[in-house]
Design a protein around this motif. Structure first.
Motif, PDB file in Angstrom:
ATOM      1  N   SER A 178      -9.464   4.037  -2.738  1.00 32.34           N
ATOM      2  CA  SER A 178     -10.010   2.922  -1.970  1.00 32.34           C
ATOM      3  C   SER A 178      -9.142   2.608  -0.765  1.00 32.34           C
ATOM      4  CB  SER A 178     -10.138   1.684  -2.858  1.00 32.34           C
ATOM      5  OG  SER A 178     -10.542   0.555  -2.120  1.00 32.34           O
ATOM      6  N   LEU A 179      -7.823   2.527  -0.977  1.00 34.51           N
ATOM      7  CA  LEU A 179      -6.909   2.165   0.105  1.00 34.51           C
ATOM      8  C   LEU A 179      -6.768   3.272   1.142  1.00 34.51           C
ATOM      9  CD1 LEU A 179      -4.011   0.478  -1.917  1.00 34.51           C
ATOM     10  CD2 LEU A 179      -5.776  -0.659  -0.571  1.00 34.51           C
ATOM     11  N   ALA A 180      -6.693   4.520   0.693  1.00 37.30           N
ATOM     12  CA  ALA A 180      -6.403   5.626   1.605  1.00 37.30           C
ATOM     13  C   ALA A 180      -7.649   6.234   2.230  1.00 37.30           C
ATOM     14  CB  ALA A 180      -5.617   6.713   0.868  1.00 37.30           C
ATOM     15  N   LYS A 181      -8.732   6.313   1.450  1.00 33.35           N
ATOM     16  CA  LYS A 181      -9.940   6.983   1.934  1.00 33.35           C
ATOM     17  C   LYS A 181     -11.104   6.035   2.192  1.00 33.35           C
ATOM     18  CE  LYS A 181      -8.998  11.418  -0.330  1.00 33.35           C
ATOM     19  NZ  LYS A 181      -9.563  12.488  -1.173  1.00 33.35           N
ATOM     20  N   HIS A 182     -10.964   4.785   1.771  1.00 32.93           N
ATOM     21  CA  HIS A 182     -12.021   3.776   1.915  1.00 32.93           C
ATOM     22  C   HIS A 182     -13.292   4.224   1.188  1.00 32.93           C
ATOM     23  CE1 HIS A 182     -10.082   2.027   5.825  1.00 32.93           C
ATOM     24  NE2 HIS A 182      -9.219   2.219   4.847  1.00 32.93           N
ATOM     25  N   GLU A 183     -13.091   4.946   0.089  1.00 29.10           N
ATOM     26  CA  GLU A 183     -14.198   5.466  -0.708  1.00 29.10           C
ATOM     27  C   GLU A 183     -14.009   5.086  -2.162  1.00 29.10           C
ATOM     28  OE1 GLU A 183     -14.678   9.554   1.997  1.00 29.10           O
ATOM     29  OE2 GLU A 183     -13.903   9.633  -0.064  1.00 29.10           O
ATOM     30  N   VAL A 184     -15.057   5.327  -2.942  1.00 34.59           N
ATOM     31  CA  VAL A 184     -14.988   5.136  -4.387  1.00 34.59           C
ATOM     32  C   VAL A 184     -14.542   6.446  -5.018  1.00 34.59           C
ATOM     33  CG1 VAL A 184     -16.319   4.669  -6.479  1.00 34.59           C
ATOM     34  CG2 VAL A 184     -16.746   3.347  -4.389  1.00 34.59           C
ATOM     35  N   SER A 185     -13.588   6.386  -5.907  1.00 38.43           N
ATOM     36  CA  SER A 185     -13.084   7.597  -6.555  1.00 38.43           C
ATOM     37  C   SER A 185     -14.217   8.345  -7.248  1.00 38.43           C
ATOM     38  CB  SER A 185     -12.011   7.229  -7.589  1.00 38.43           C
ATOM     39  OG  SER A 185     -11.509   8.378  -8.228  1.00 38.43           O
ATOM     40  N   GLY A 186     -14.354   9.627  -6.907  1.00 38.06           N
ATOM     41  CA  GLY A 186     -15.398  10.442  -7.505  1.00 38.06           C
ATOM     42  C   GLY A 186     -16.721  10.375  -6.788  1.00 38.06           C
ATOM     43  N   LYS A 187     -16.835   9.485  -5.790  1.00 41.09           N
ATOM     44  CA  LYS A 187     -18.083   9.343  -5.026  1.00 41.09           C
ATOM     45  C   LYS A 187     -17.754   9.261  -3.548  1.00 41.09           C
ATOM     46  CE  LYS A 187     -21.516   7.387  -8.152  1.00 41.09           C
ATOM     47  NZ  LYS A 187     -22.491   6.291  -8.344  1.00 41.09           N
ATOM     48  N   ALA A 188     -17.532  10.432  -2.956  1.00 45.04           N
ATOM     49  CA  ALA A 188     -17.057  10.480  -1.574  1.00 45.04           C
ATOM     50  C   ALA A 188     -18.022   9.866  -0.572  1.00 45.04           C
ATOM     51  CB  ALA A 188     -16.773  11.932  -1.191  1.00 45.04           C
ATOM     52  N   LYS A 189     -19.305   9.798  -0.905  1.00 46.14           N
ATOM     53  CA  LYS A 189     -20.294   9.284   0.042  1.00 46.14           C
ATOM     54  C   LYS A 189     -20.506   7.779  -0.078  1.00 46.14           C
ATOM     55  CE  LYS A 189     -22.848  13.640   0.390  1.00 46.14           C
ATOM     56  NZ  LYS A 189     -24.167  14.309   0.255  1.00 46.14           N
ATOM     57  N   ILE A 190     -19.800   7.162  -1.021  1.00 52.21           N
ATOM     58  CA  ILE A 190     -19.962   5.720  -1.222  1.00 52.21           C
ATOM     59  C   ILE A 190     -18.704   4.999  -0.744  1.00 52.21           C
ATOM     60  CG2 ILE A 190     -20.273   3.872  -2.904  1.00 52.21           C
ATOM     61  CD1 ILE A 190     -21.970   5.692  -4.541  1.00 52.21           C
ATOM     62  N   SER A 191     -18.871   4.049   0.148  1.00 45.97           N
ATOM     63  CA  SER A 191     -17.741   3.296   0.684  1.00 45.97           C
ATOM     64  C   SER A 191     -17.240   2.273  -0.329  1.00 45.97           C
ATOM     65  CB  SER A 191     -18.152   2.574   1.975  1.00 45.97           C
ATOM     66  OG  SER A 191     -18.547   3.500   2.969  1.00 45.97           O
ATOM     67  N   ALA A 192     -15.925   2.076  -0.321  1.00 44.01           N
ATOM     68  CA  ALA A 192     -15.332   1.040  -1.161  1.00 44.01           C
ATOM     69  C   ALA A 192     -15.731  -0.333  -0.633  1.00 44.01           C
ATOM     70  CB  ALA A 192     -13.819   1.188  -1.184  1.00 44.01           C
ATOM     71  N   LEU A 193     -15.715  -1.330  -1.507  1.00 44.33           N
ATOM     72  CA  LEU A 193     -16.174  -2.660  -1.127  1.00 44.33           C
ATOM     73  C   LEU A 193     -15.310  -3.292  -0.035  1.00 44.33           C
ATOM     74  CD1 LEU A 193     -17.128  -4.232  -4.587  1.00 44.33           C
ATOM     75  CD2 LEU A 193     -18.670  -3.664  -2.710  1.00 44.33           C
ATOM     76  N   SER A 194     -14.012  -3.347  -0.255  1.00 47.22           N
ATOM     77  CA  SER A 194     -13.138  -4.014   0.723  1.00 47.22           C
ATOM     78  C   SER A 194     -11.779  -3.318   0.743  1.00 47.22           C
ATOM     79  CB  SER A 194     -12.973  -5.498   0.379  1.00 47.22           C
ATOM     80  OG  SER A 194     -12.584  -5.659  -0.968  1.00 47.22           O
ATOM     81  N   PRO A 195     -11.725  -2.074   1.215  1.00 47.28           N
ATOM     82  CA  PRO A 195     -10.479  -1.301   1.176  1.00 47.28           C
ATOM     83  C   PRO A 195      -9.388  -1.908   2.044  1.00 47.28           C
ATOM     84  CG  PRO A 195     -12.116  -0.211   2.547  1.00 47.28           C
ATOM     85  CD  PRO A 195     -12.826  -1.334   1.856  1.00 47.28           C
TER      86      PRO A 195
ATOM     87  N   GLN B  19       0.825  -1.204   0.000  1.00 49.41           N
ATOM     88  CA  GLN B  19       0.000   0.000   0.000  1.00 49.41           C
ATOM     89  C   GLN B  19       0.860   1.254   0.000  1.00 49.41           C
ATOM     90  OE1 GLN B  19      -3.487   0.110   2.557  1.00 49.41           O
ATOM     91  NE2 GLN B  19      -3.406  -2.100   2.819  1.00 49.41           N
ATOM     92  N   MET B  20       1.952   1.259   0.762  1.00 49.67           N
ATOM     93  CA  MET B  20       2.838   2.421   0.769  1.00 49.67           C
ATOM     94  C   MET B  20       3.449   2.643  -0.612  1.00 49.67           C
ATOM     95  SD  MET B  20       2.480   3.508   3.828  1.00 49.67           S
ATOM     96  CE  MET B  20       0.824   2.756   3.796  1.00 49.67           C
ATOM     97  N   TRP B  21       3.828   1.562  -1.280  1.00 49.72           N
ATOM     98  CA  TRP B  21       4.413   1.678  -2.625  1.00 49.72           C
ATOM     99  C   TRP B  21       3.384   2.232  -3.610  1.00 49.72           C
ATOM    100  CZ3 TRP B  21       3.716   0.189  -7.616  1.00 49.72           C
ATOM    101  CH2 TRP B  21       4.811   0.286  -8.485  1.00 49.72           C
ATOM    102  N   ILE B  22       2.159   1.756  -3.517  1.00 52.62           N
ATOM    103  CA  ILE B  22       1.099   2.230  -4.411  1.00 52.62           C
ATOM    104  C   ILE B  22       0.854   3.719  -4.203  1.00 52.62           C
ATOM    105  CG2 ILE B  22      -1.387   2.083  -4.880  1.00 52.62           C
ATOM    106  CD1 ILE B  22      -1.085  -0.981  -4.268  1.00 52.62           C
ATOM    107  N   PHE B  23       0.825   4.160  -2.939  1.00 53.53           N
ATOM    108  CA  PHE B  23       0.646   5.590  -2.664  1.00 53.53           C
ATOM    109  C   PHE B  23       1.775   6.401  -3.299  1.00 53.53           C
ATOM    110  CE2 PHE B  23      -1.529   4.393   1.608  1.00 53.53           C
ATOM    111  CZ  PHE B  23      -2.702   4.094   0.929  1.00 53.53           C
ATOM    112  N   ALA B  24       3.012   5.938  -3.136  1.00 49.68           N
ATOM    113  CA  ALA B  24       4.162   6.667  -3.670  1.00 49.68           C
ATOM    114  C   ALA B  24       4.151   6.687  -5.198  1.00 49.68           C
ATOM    115  CB  ALA B  24       5.458   6.041  -3.164  1.00 49.68           C
ATOM    116  N   ALA B  25       3.803   5.555  -5.798  1.00 54.51           N
ATOM    117  CA  ALA B  25       3.741   5.495  -7.264  1.00 54.51           C
ATOM    118  C   ALA B  25       2.661   6.427  -7.797  1.00 54.51           C
ATOM    119  CB  ALA B  25       3.486   4.056  -7.714  1.00 54.51           C
TER     120      ALA B  25
END
Length: 266
Positions: free
Chosen positions: A183-200, A96-102
């Motif tokens: 999904s990993l950082a905010k536990h949300e769906v990109s572009g839809k802040a009020k919708i939770s990601a499925l399995s962040p 996850q840290m690598w993905i954030f940095a990339a």
């Protein structure tokens, strides 16, 4: 007393597995990857040759080598022990840290590239350069790197065409990275802040390479899985990628966002 079983080479275990399942490996053997390939692919992007962006590229490449080795260990232990290895938790954290940095490295480059494209379209490149060469900007190293970039573009108009091609060539990979990062950082769906990601943050070990598969969704349906290794491989492949058509880009954007969801500008 029986002898301890001799440790088997991972490549031999792979051969047994693929033979039993009549399939071919989906990923190149991590031990055969060139450790500098990822960095060179990023640095080869138009206008990526900023000193500090280059440093980010080499950082990503060094950690990629480490994670390739760790993923290989996890895959070997999963195959041998038929249970989740203890190393998987550390792998999840580091992945996850690598993905954030990339993502941040690519986001920084794309923002600069899009700014240059915008200034070019509105005829404002010279005006921007003039502003960077006045006052305190004239002695600010960061601003002067920007000024040097704009001078290069003004001196060689062909840069604009190459830059546009590189933005298109990296759009698919960057969009997946963006969805995954949110999904990993905010536990949300990109572009839809009020919708939770499925399995962040939940990653399943990919049997083929040991990298962790994370689920992507757009708030409407699951779009499958993407791993850190998938992202790294797609970055390594940038130099050989074909430039997608506008129709390809629009079709991909529609698929990623789903009905009524705007993923933003390329």
């Amino acid at each position: 007393m029986t002898d301890e079983p001799e440790e088997r080479d991972f490549a031999e275990m792979e051969d047994d597995y693929y033979g039993a399942h009549d399939e071919a490996p989906r990923y190149e053997d991590a031990s055969l990857l060139d450790g500098s390939e990822l960095a060179h692919a990023l640095i080869g992007l138009t206008l990526f040759d900023d000193t500090y962006l280059r440093l980010q590229a080499f950082n990503l490449a060094m950690v990629d080598v480490f994670l390739n080795q760790l993923e290989r260990v996890v895959a070997r232990k999963l195959f041998d022990e038929e249970r989740t290895p203890a190393e998987a938790a550390f792998l999840n954290a580091q992945s996850q840290m690598w993905i954030f940095a990339a993502y941040e490295a690519m986001r920084t480059w794309r923002q600069r590239a899009n700014d240059v494209m915008k200034w070019h379209r509105c005829g404002g490149l010279q005006q921007k350069l003039d502003s960077l060469e006045k006052g305190d900007n004239a002695t600010h190293h960061g601003q002067q790197r920007r000024a040097s970039m704009i001078r290069d573009v003004l001196a060689d108009p062909s840069v604009i065409g190459r830059l546009d091609d590189d933005l298109k060539r990296t759009y698919f990979t960057f969009t997946r990275m963006e969805y995954l990062r949110v999904s990993l950082a905010k536990h949300e769906v990109s572009g839809k802040a009020k919708i939770s990601a499925l399995s962040p943050g939940y990653g399943r070990i990919n049997y083929w390479c040991g990298s962790l598969d994370y689920e992507l969704d757009n708030g409407i349906y699951s779009m499958g899985f993407v791993s850190r290794r998938d992202i790294a491989d797609s970055l390594r492949a940038i130099p050989s990628m074909e430039v997608p058509t506008e129709e390809d880009l629009e079709s991909f954007a529609d698929y990623m966002k789903g009905p009524g969801l705007d993923v933003g500008n390329r």
